[in-house]
Motif scaffolding. Structure first.
Motif, PDB file in Angstrom:
ATOM      1  N   LYS A   1       0.779  -1.380  -0.125  1.00 42.61           N
ATOM      2  CA  LYS A   1       0.006  -0.062  -0.026  1.00 42.61           C
ATOM      3  C   LYS A   1       0.988   1.445  -0.128  1.00 42.61           C
ATOM      4  O   LYS A   1       0.564   2.388  -0.807  1.00 42.61           O
ATOM      5  CB  LYS A   1      -0.895  -0.054   1.223  1.00 42.61           C
ATOM      6  CG  LYS A   1      -2.341  -0.643   1.241  1.00 42.61           C
ATOM      7  CD  LYS A   1      -3.076  -0.856   2.404  1.00 42.61           C
ATOM      8  CE  LYS A   1      -2.682  -1.494   3.349  1.00 42.61           C
ATOM      9  NZ  LYS A   1      -3.704  -1.814   4.310  1.00 42.61           N
ATOM     10  N   LYS A   2       1.935   1.228   0.730  1.00 44.40           N
ATOM     11  CA  LYS A   2       2.511   2.311   1.107  1.00 44.40           C
ATOM     12  C   LYS A   2       3.580   2.690  -0.290  1.00 44.40           C
ATOM     13  O   LYS A   2       3.707   3.789  -0.753  1.00 44.40           O
ATOM     14  CB  LYS A   2       3.666   2.415   2.176  1.00 44.40           C
ATOM     15  CG  LYS A   2       3.038   2.376   3.263  1.00 44.40           C
ATOM     16  CD  LYS A   2       3.946   2.473   4.355  1.00 44.40           C
ATOM     17  CE  LYS A   2       3.310   2.397   5.906  1.00 44.40           C
ATOM     18  NZ  LYS A   2       4.363   2.216   7.030  1.00 44.40           N
ATOM     19  N   LYS A   3       3.810   1.653  -0.931  1.00 45.28           N
ATOM     20  CA  LYS A   3       4.480   1.630  -2.199  1.00 45.28           C
ATOM     21  C   LYS A   3       3.716   2.068  -3.291  1.00 45.28           C
ATOM     22  O   LYS A   3       4.283   3.118  -4.324  1.00 45.28           O
ATOM     23  CB  LYS A   3       5.197   0.299  -2.615  1.00 45.28           C
ATOM     24  CG  LYS A   3       6.328   0.229  -3.920  1.00 45.28           C
ATOM     25  CD  LYS A   3       7.427   1.106  -3.622  1.00 45.28           C
ATOM     26  CE  LYS A   3       8.391   1.017  -4.472  1.00 45.28           C
ATOM     27  NZ  LYS A   3       9.711   1.929  -4.496  1.00 45.28           N
ATOM     28  N   ALA A   4       2.407   1.745  -3.321  1.00 41.15           N
ATOM     29  CA  ALA A   4       1.476   2.112  -4.262  1.00 41.15           C
ATOM     30  C   ALA A   4       1.234   3.592  -4.212  1.00 41.15           C
ATOM     31  O   ALA A   4       1.214   4.439  -5.255  1.00 41.15           O
ATOM     32  CB  ALA A   4       0.199   1.207  -4.189  1.00 41.15           C
ATOM     33  N   LEU A   5       1.030   4.161  -2.863  1.00 42.68           N
ATOM     34  CA  LEU A   5       0.967   5.456  -2.846  1.00 42.68           C
ATOM     35  C   LEU A   5       1.994   6.299  -3.225  1.00 42.68           C
ATOM     36  O   LEU A   5       1.920   7.427  -4.030  1.00 42.68           O
ATOM     37  CB  LEU A   5       0.726   5.662  -1.140  1.00 42.68           C
ATOM     38  CG  LEU A   5      -0.576   5.249  -0.562  1.00 42.68           C
ATOM     39  CD1 LEU A   5      -0.652   5.464   0.906  1.00 42.68           C
ATOM     40  CD2 LEU A   5      -1.739   6.078  -1.215  1.00 42.68           C
ATOM     41  N   GLN A   6       3.321   5.886  -3.015  1.00 38.07           N
ATOM     42  CA  GLN A   6       4.610   6.632  -3.549  1.00 38.07           C
ATOM     43  C   GLN A   6       4.399   6.507  -5.159  1.00 38.07           C
ATOM     44  O   GLN A   6       4.713   7.377  -5.609  1.00 38.07           O
ATOM     45  CB  GLN A   6       5.784   5.809  -3.201  1.00 38.07           C
ATOM     46  CG  GLN A   6       7.000   6.421  -3.515  1.00 38.07           C
ATOM     47  CD  GLN A   6       8.287   5.558  -3.186  1.00 38.07           C
ATOM     48  OE1 GLN A   6       8.085   4.777  -2.234  1.00 38.07           O
ATOM     49  NE2 GLN A   6       9.239   5.805  -3.803  1.00 38.07           N
ATOM     50  N   CYS A   7       3.925   5.293  -5.565  1.00 34.27           N
ATOM     51  CA  CYS A   7       4.142   5.430  -7.119  1.00 34.27           C
ATOM     52  C   CYS A   7       3.199   6.114  -7.800  1.00 34.27           C
ATOM     53  O   CYS A   7       3.237   6.799  -8.960  1.00 34.27           O
ATOM     54  CB  CYS A   7       3.858   3.771  -7.529  1.00 34.27           C
ATOM     55  SG  CYS A   7       5.176   2.734  -7.324  1.00 34.27           S
ATOM     56  N   VAL A   8       1.953   6.042  -7.318  1.00 36.61           N
ATOM     57  CA  VAL A   8       0.895   7.113  -7.922  1.00 36.61           C
ATOM     58  C   VAL A   8       1.248   8.468  -7.623  1.00 36.61           C
ATOM     59  O   VAL A   8       1.102   9.429  -8.872  1.00 36.61           O
ATOM     60  CB  VAL A   8      -0.586   6.672  -7.385  1.00 36.61           C
ATOM     61  CG1 VAL A   8      -1.009   5.572  -7.802  1.00 36.61           C
ATOM     62  CG2 VAL A   8      -0.548   7.118  -5.750  1.00 36.61           C
ATOM     63  N   GLY A   9       2.113   8.790  -6.589  1.00 37.47           N
ATOM     64  CA  GLY A   9       2.498  10.237  -6.535  1.00 37.47           C
ATOM     65  C   GLY A   9       3.513  10.478  -7.380  1.00 37.47           C
ATOM     66  O   GLY A   9       3.696  11.616  -7.964  1.00 37.47           O
ATOM     67  N   GLU A  10       4.377   9.764  -7.801  1.00 36.96           N
ATOM     68  CA  GLU A  10       5.605   9.956  -8.564  1.00 36.96           C
ATOM     69  C   GLU A  10       5.011  10.186  -9.962  1.00 36.96           C
ATOM     70  O   GLU A  10       5.658  10.603 -10.885  1.00 36.96           O
ATOM     71  CB  GLU A  10       6.726   8.724  -8.575  1.00 36.96           C
ATOM     72  CG  GLU A  10       7.267   8.633  -7.188  1.00 36.96           C
ATOM     73  CD  GLU A  10       8.284   7.476  -7.264  1.00 36.96           C
ATOM     74  OE1 GLU A  10       8.344   6.692  -8.131  1.00 36.96           O
ATOM     75  OE2 GLU A  10       9.257   7.342  -6.430  1.00 36.96           O
ATOM     76  N   LEU A  11       3.957   9.182 -10.336  1.00 32.35           N
ATOM     77  CA  LEU A  11       3.303   9.374 -11.618  1.00 32.35           C
ATOM     78  C   LEU A  11       2.691  10.639 -11.734  1.00 32.35           C
ATOM     79  O   LEU A  11       2.678  11.347 -12.935  1.00 32.35           O
ATOM     80  CB  LEU A  11       2.342   7.918 -12.073  1.00 32.35           C
ATOM     81  CG  LEU A  11       1.838   7.902 -13.302  1.00 32.35           C
ATOM     82  CD1 LEU A  11       2.799   7.549 -14.356  1.00 32.35           C
ATOM     83  CD2 LEU A  11       0.875   6.803 -13.228  1.00 32.35           C
ATOM     84  N   LEU A  12       2.188  11.005 -11.026  1.00 29.77           N
ATOM     85  CA  LEU A  12       1.271  12.317 -11.096  1.00 29.77           C
ATOM     86  C   LEU A  12       2.499  13.460 -11.105  1.00 29.77           C
ATOM     87  O   LEU A  12       2.074  14.469 -11.749  1.00 29.77           O
ATOM     88  CB  LEU A  12       0.531  12.799  -9.493  1.00 29.77           C
ATOM     89  CG  LEU A  12      -0.167  13.860  -9.657  1.00 29.77           C
ATOM     90  CD1 LEU A  12      -1.404  13.707 -10.660  1.00 29.77           C
ATOM     91  CD2 LEU A  12      -0.783  14.184  -8.398  1.00 29.77           C
ATOM     92  N   VAL A  13       3.617  13.327 -10.424  1.00 25.93           N
ATOM     93  CA  VAL A  13       4.649  14.450 -10.655  1.00 25.93           C
ATOM     94  C   VAL A  13       5.198  14.405 -12.012  1.00 25.93           C
ATOM     95  O   VAL A  13       5.362  15.580 -12.647  1.00 25.93           O
ATOM     96  CB  VAL A  13       5.833  14.314  -9.729  1.00 25.93           C
ATOM     97  CG1 VAL A  13       6.964  15.116  -9.948  1.00 25.93           C
ATOM     98  CG2 VAL A  13       5.238  14.608  -8.226  1.00 25.93           C
TER      99      VAL A  13
END
Length: 1259
Positions: free
Chosen positions: A534-546
């Motif tokens: 879950k934490k990794k997925a939150l980080q990934c969607v954040g990086e993708l949004l950036v």
């Protein structure tokens, strides 16, 4: 010897105490003489300490023996064995005493009891070099004078002065008192004592940290290096990360284990430890001997010397991989070699990537990443053309890195996928292109175009180039699709490490198409069961949004992933989601003006808020939860409110009003003037959106308490005028009535109700007049305005909730008339059995149901009247919308009138098998809510109807049911599954002859609707059984097995249940359930992989302690299960077998199949189990042997098939294929079906669909 008696001999007089003090004063450098009698008594005590070392401190205290005396006595024996003149017994005693001292140091409390002494530790550690007679059998020169002088001149050395100690030891080596000879038996005694000491030293290193004692760590390193030559090693050494000391046999093997232990962080910095160890092993690898006071000399090469050298080299390689991860060092070395040597290394690395040890495969991935950072080698630089293919980075990417995507280890899989994404960050264009090539055929499509086949077919000459190009492109495209599909499957892998690494970075760099299907998978991982995922997925969607802030699809995926995480069950995930939302949304609200420029971050914030207002409105509840938490943290400062209100007149005002509606309730001071201006603009405007209207109304309602009476009256008049136009949308009508209620609230309840009766009553009256005009006039009924009718019904419903006194019988009958046919005149009362369809549109009738339900909420007599009508409508109604709303209304009524509605729960739950998917889903959601809040209990057939929903034909509904059961309902009632499991067998097979099960009342239509009887539904039934068993605890599995024997099998034995056709089906199904692998206790099957030869690494065995605990648990559970099986089940099985043979029942095959599965774990105890039936025992043994033989044949056939697949696969990585399906092996196993068991097992496999039609011919 009793310990008390032994210790009583140590309760020494004054002279013994003086002797103890003298030994400690000398710091264990000299051996003080001891009385011979006392020495003999103490010699016999050395073996006693091994009995109760763990409680040694308590024993010493109880017997009045000081730890200081104990250490002094041990040192006495230790120093006695150092002398060259020591006999065999003295050497053995010395080694045993040193071993005891090591064990004492490893026991908790040794530091507190002042057992540790560095000089004595070093002496004990190096005792093997003194006690083992290296020159035994050779004559030694005697020089008694030199010996006596050396003994007399010996002085007390400094504790850490190693050179002086070495000099003293060298002097001691020259002391020769007499000529000594040792027999083979003597040497074996000394050797066993040496082994005991070395093992004690290893246990000491496992528990005692030498981080603050580098000199002792250095001494241990030297000692273990010497022990490598102690004796030859038989066989090959394996340097596994976790070793059981008791299983080590040779001294060199123990020495290597000791060197491994010295690499642990608790013994000091790993770099320094490795440097120290490699320095000592360098002499071993170079086959040199380093004396105490001379230069290193070459050893004479022999088989033993060469073998020790090879073992040292192997150890160094493993130590680098496991302890140091020396990929960087390897990369530095490889960068200096020629291209030919580089190619040879890559070829070797390719083989290493397929090594059986996980750490080797993991190390190969690390090395590949280092090599990819280096400049790419050119093929023309390689002298050997056959090795040139190993030089390009493309080979490293596709054949080494990407090939690990199918590794058997989840750790390697996850690491390889993460590294694949990391490669896209490298500056190399070839690396990026190689990765893109794996998932896309765009490169070929841009370079070449497919030829026009019709044109070329008309030509006599067909260019071979185009045919080859077309075939290559087709294969390439198919391979790309397969790679893409495989990677997407890894996102849902069972192992968290793999799920965490899949898709990371690949979306960001456009390797995988940024479409909603792929992004939805990433958002779904934000709700993964594993917290790390879950934490990794939150980080990934954040990086993708950036990376893609302007992409609307990415913005939606980010919202779908992050916003629901604020209600996650894990607090750390909640905090992470709140932090992300704060950074992206709240912190970007800056003061706005017409000439203000919005930077990228601010524009992204308002784009996201705009999506929350429109396309992602379903996330509003989660978003509200975030503001509830933030309000307690005082995040909404006056500056934030001022900045926010400045955006209410901008183009993105919808997002500003959304935020304002969330924060206004927790903000003490607001600029009410601007909010009222916005209200006036909204009343006069016709272009404002529905969502913004609702948010403004929410803000007005929240600030109502702070407005003066004149302002309130003005707003109330505006609202009433607005509502009476009947032009508002349904959402705005609900929000407007709620705002009207908030404007009328006061501390005086009577005054509040009077306000509501006046204004809401007026709305009810207007709606009643309209409905009467429509329903009582045939002309108006024919020219009905559907939209206007719906709005009148909706306003009537929401307004009546606030003024129940203003709702009369006429109002109720008018609403009822919307649903059913009536005569021209309205009767005083109308007994209904069901709603009879009229000419009104379905949408109007559906809203009429909702309105009637709201009227019932305020009047209990209406509930009594209309509940039977609602239930009948669910049964025979035809309008989907009407029946869907009936379900909603009945469940809402259950909250307020629980006892009344409880009788109709079976009618509601029957909709779980409705023909319409939307009704089944709605019913599932509503019943789950009621069960969560305990308005409904698991009574009657409700549980079994939920189970049937698990096999719903719509996968989304089945998945929703699984979620509701596991994550919402099972947590409230952990025994729910086990309590109903046995009854499931009877319910799903529609068997009602048992005295206890499936006895609740049901109509015939309900029985047929929920029945899963028959072979055509067998797969569905067993899917339910497996689901339930997978979520049993071991205690529940154990109990349910015994209960099945007592309540099902025993009934057939006692002939309470007859063996007719239906009874035979029940008994057959029971045996098949008992044979399921999910029925096996997890404690027994936990180590199945290890016992079958699987390497105990990573998740399979995290630590040796865990493995030992599992083994002990398995042993205990196995004994308990064995006893229960023999006492409870075996007698029933014997009786059933006899009964089935008498009746020639085909169920006998299922019984034998069950025994074959069950007795796999007790194959050596079959005769013990079935001592009452020798024939059955013989049959079971025969069946087990037959199954083993057929399994071997099946395994061989499977390997041959696998080999053919490997040989036919393209490229060097072709062996990375999915394993054969289980039915391939089962087909081979069932090749001989002439036995009774074989026939029925074959039939069983055919019934379950595990054998194809082509496979049946083999049986």
């Amino acid at each position: 010897i009793e310990l008390a008696v032994v210790f009583s001999t140590w309760d020494a007089p004054d002279q013994v105490q003086a002797w103890v003090d003298a030994v400690w004063d000398l710091e264990f450098t000299e051996r003080k003489p001891l009385d011979n009698t006392l020495e003999e008594e103490l010699t016999g005590t050395l073996s006693v300490f091994h009995v109760a070392l763990q409680s040694i401190w308590a024993i010493l205290g109880e017997n009045g023996v000081s730890v200081k005396s104990l250490v002094a006595v041990l040192s006495f024996f230790v120093l006695a064995g150092k002398a060259k003149a020591a006999n065999v017994q003295q050497r053995v005693n010395s080694l045993h005493a040193a071993s005891l001292y090591m064990l004492l140091l490893g026991i908790p409390g040794s530091i507190a009891n002042k057992v540790f002494h560095e000089v004595l530790l070093d002496t004990c550690s190096d005792l093997t070099s003194h006690c083992w007679p290296h020159d035994s059998g050779k004559k030694r020169k005697k020089d008694s004078l030199k010996s006596s002088q050396a003994e007399g001149k010996r002085s007390k050395p400094h504790r850490k002065d190693t050179p002086e100690m070495e000099v003293d030891e060298a002097d001691e080596e020259e002391d020769e008192e007499e000529e000594l000879h040792f027999s083979g038996q003597d040497l074996m005694k000394i050797r066993d004592a040496v082994v005991l000491l070395v093992k004690s030293l290893l246990r000491f290193l496992q528990t005692f940290a030498l981080k603050d004692r580098p000199q002792s760590a250095s001494n241990c390193t030297q000692i273990f290096s010497k022990l490598l030559y102690f004796e030859p090693v038989i066989g090959e050494l394996t340097f596994s990360a976790i070793q059981d000391i008791d299983k080590l046999r040779s001294v060199p093997e123990m020495a290597f284990c000791g060197l491994q232990l010295l690499c642990l962080p608790k013994h000091g910095d790993q770099r320094e430890s490795l440097r120290r160890i490699f320095h000592q092993l360098l002499y071993v690898i170079l086959m040199m001997n380093k004396g105490n006071r001379r230069k290193p000399s070459l050893l004479v090469p022999s088989q033993a010397i060469l073998s020790t050298r090879d073992q040292a080299i192997h150890f160094v390689c493993i130590a680098v991989i496991e302890c140091f991860h020396g990929a960087q060092a390897v990369g530095m070395l490889i960068s200096q070699i020629t291209s030919t040597d580089y190619a040879c290394f890559v070829k070797w690395l390719f083989k290493l990537s397929r090594h059986s040890k996980m750490v080797c495969r993991l190390f190969s991935v690390d090395v590949v990443m280092i090599l990819l950072e280096q400049p790419e080698r050119r093929p023309e630089d390689c002298q050997d053309p056959e090795l040139a293919c190993f030089l390009p980075h493309k080979f490293l990417i596709q054949n080494l890195l990407f090939a690990r995507r199918m590794d058997e280890s989840p750790t390697v899989q996850g690491h390889a996928l993460a590294c694949l994404a990391h490669c896209l960050e490298l500056p190399s264009f070839n690396v990026t292109r190689a990765i893109h090539t794996l998932f896309s055929a765009s490169e070929i499509r841009h370079t070449h175009t497919r030829p026009d086949w019709q044109k070329y077919l008309s030509l006599a000459f067909f260019p071979k180039f185009f045919l080859i190009l077309y075939v290559k492109e087709t294969c390439f495209s198919r391979q790309s699709k397969d790679n893409m599909a495989f990677l997407l499957r890894r996102v849902k892998d069972s192992k968290p490490n793999v799920r965490k690494s899949a898709l990371v970075g690949l979306l960001k760099h456009d390797v995988i198409p940024v479409c909603w299907e792929n992004l939805a998978m990433l958002s779904e991982r934000c709700r993964d069961p594993a917290v790390s995922v879950k934490k990794k997925a939150l980080q990934c969607v954040g990086e993708l949004l950036v990376a893609k802030p302007e992409c609307t699809v990415v913005q939606k995926a980010w919202l779908q992933g992050v916003v629901p995480a604020v209600v996650d069950s894990e607090s750390s995930v909640q905090d992470k989601a709140l932090e992300i939302l704060d950074q992206v949304l709240l912190s970007q609200v800056k003061l706005y003006s017409v000439n203000c420029y919005l930077d990228a971050s601010q524009k992204l914030t308002w784009d996201l808020l705009g999506l929350l207002c429109h396309e992602s409105q379903n996330l509003s509840r989660y978003f509200s939860r975030a503001f509830t938490i933030w309000s307690k943290q005082n995040k909404f400062t006056p500056t934030f409110i001022t900045n926010l209100i400045s955006h209410t007149e901008a183009d993105h005002a919808a997002g500003a009003w959304l935020l304002l509606s969330k924060v206004v309730a927790s903000s003490p001071r607001l600029p009410y003037g601007k909010i009222l201006d916005a209200w006036d603009s909204m009343i006069s405007s016709k272009d404002i959106s529905v969502t913004t209207c609702c948010h403004i109304l929410c803000v007005i309602g929240d600030i109502a308490a702070h407005l003066n009476k004149d302002t309130k009256d003005r707003i109330v008049n505006d609202l009433m005028s607005w509502l009476k136009t009947f032009t508002l949308s349904l959402e705005v009508i609900s929000a407007a009535v709620e705002t009207l209620y908030q404007l009328g609230c006061s501390d005086d309840i009577k005054q509040t109700q009077a306000f509501l009766n006046q204004h809401c009553g007026e709305l009810v009256s207007v709606c009643e007049s309209y409905l009467a005009a429509i329903i009582l006039s045939e002309e108006e009924a024919q020219n009905i305005n559907e939209e206007l009718m719906v709005k009148h019904l909706h306003i009537l419903g929401v307004a009546s909730l606030h003024c129940p006194e203003k709702v009369g019988k006429r109002t109720v009958l008018l609403v009822e008339s919307v649903l059913t046919t009536h005569s021209d005149k309205l009767p005083a009362s109308l007994p209904l059995s069901q709603f009879k369809a009229n000419s009104l549109p379905t949408r109007v009738r559906a809203h009429g149901v909702i309105t009637l339900g709201k009227l019932c909420l305020q009047h209990e007599e209406l509930v009594q009247k209309y509940l039977p009508v609602f239930a009948r409508e669910l049964e025979i109604g035809t309008d989907v919308a009407v029946r869907n709303n009936v379900v909603v209304i009945m469940c809402d009524l259950c909250v307020r009138y629980t006892n009344i509605v409880d009788h109709y729960i079976p009618n509601i739950s029957a909709c779980l098998r409705d023909n319409e998917a939307v009704i089944r889903e709605q019913t599932l959601i509503m019943l789950t809510n009621l069960l969560q809040e305990e308005f409904v209990k698991w009574k009657g057939s409700l549980f079994f109807r939920f189970m049937v929903t698990l096999v719903d034909p719509v996968p989304a509904i089945a998945s929703l049911c699984e979620y509701c059961l596991l994550h919402l309902l099972l947590k409230k009632n952990p025994e729910m599954f086990s309590q109903h499991f046995i009854e499931c067998i009877f319910y799903f097979n529609s068997y009602s002859k048992h005295k206890s099960y499936n006895r609740f009342p049901q109509s015939e239509s309900e029985k047929v609707r929920f029945s899963l009887k028959g072979a055509q539904h067998r797969e569905k039934r067993f899917r339910i059984y497996r689901f339930l068993l997978e979520h049993f605890t071991d205690a529940q599995r154990f109990n349910i097995s015994n209960k099945i024997s007592q309540t099902v099998l025993a009934c057939f034995v006692d002939e309470e249940l007859s063996l007719d056709a239906e009874g035979a089906e029940i008994l057959s199904e029971t045996f098949n359930i008992l044979s399921l692998k999910e029925m096996k206790l997890q404690a027994i099957s936990a180590l199945a992989g290890v016992t079958s030869g699987e390497e105990p690494e990573e998740e399979n065995m995290a630590t040796m302690a865990k493995a030992v605990l599992q083994a002990a648990q398995k042993k205990v559970v196995t004994q308990v299960q064995k006893k229960a099986f023999i006492e409870n089940t075996v007698p029933l099985i014997i009786s059933l077998k006899s009964l089935l043979e008498q009746k020639r029942s085909p169920v006998l095959g299922d019984l034998m199949a069950y025994l074959q599965v069950t007795m796999q774990d007790y194959r050596n105890e079959v005769k013990e189990f079935f001592s009452g039936d020798e024939q059955l025992a013989s049959e079971v043994e025969f069946a087990l042997k037959k199954a083993d033989k057929e399994r071997e044949i099946g395994g061989t056939d499977g390997q041959l098939i696998q080999s053919r697949i490997l040989l036919s696969g393209p490229g060097p990585s072709s062996h990375l294929v999915l394993p054969l399906h289980s039915h391939h092996v089962q087909t081979a196993c069932m090749s001989d079906s002439h036995t009774l068991t074989g026939r029925f097992l074959s039939q069983q496999l055919i019934n379950t669909g595990q054998l194809t039609k082509n496979s049946i011919s083999l049986i």
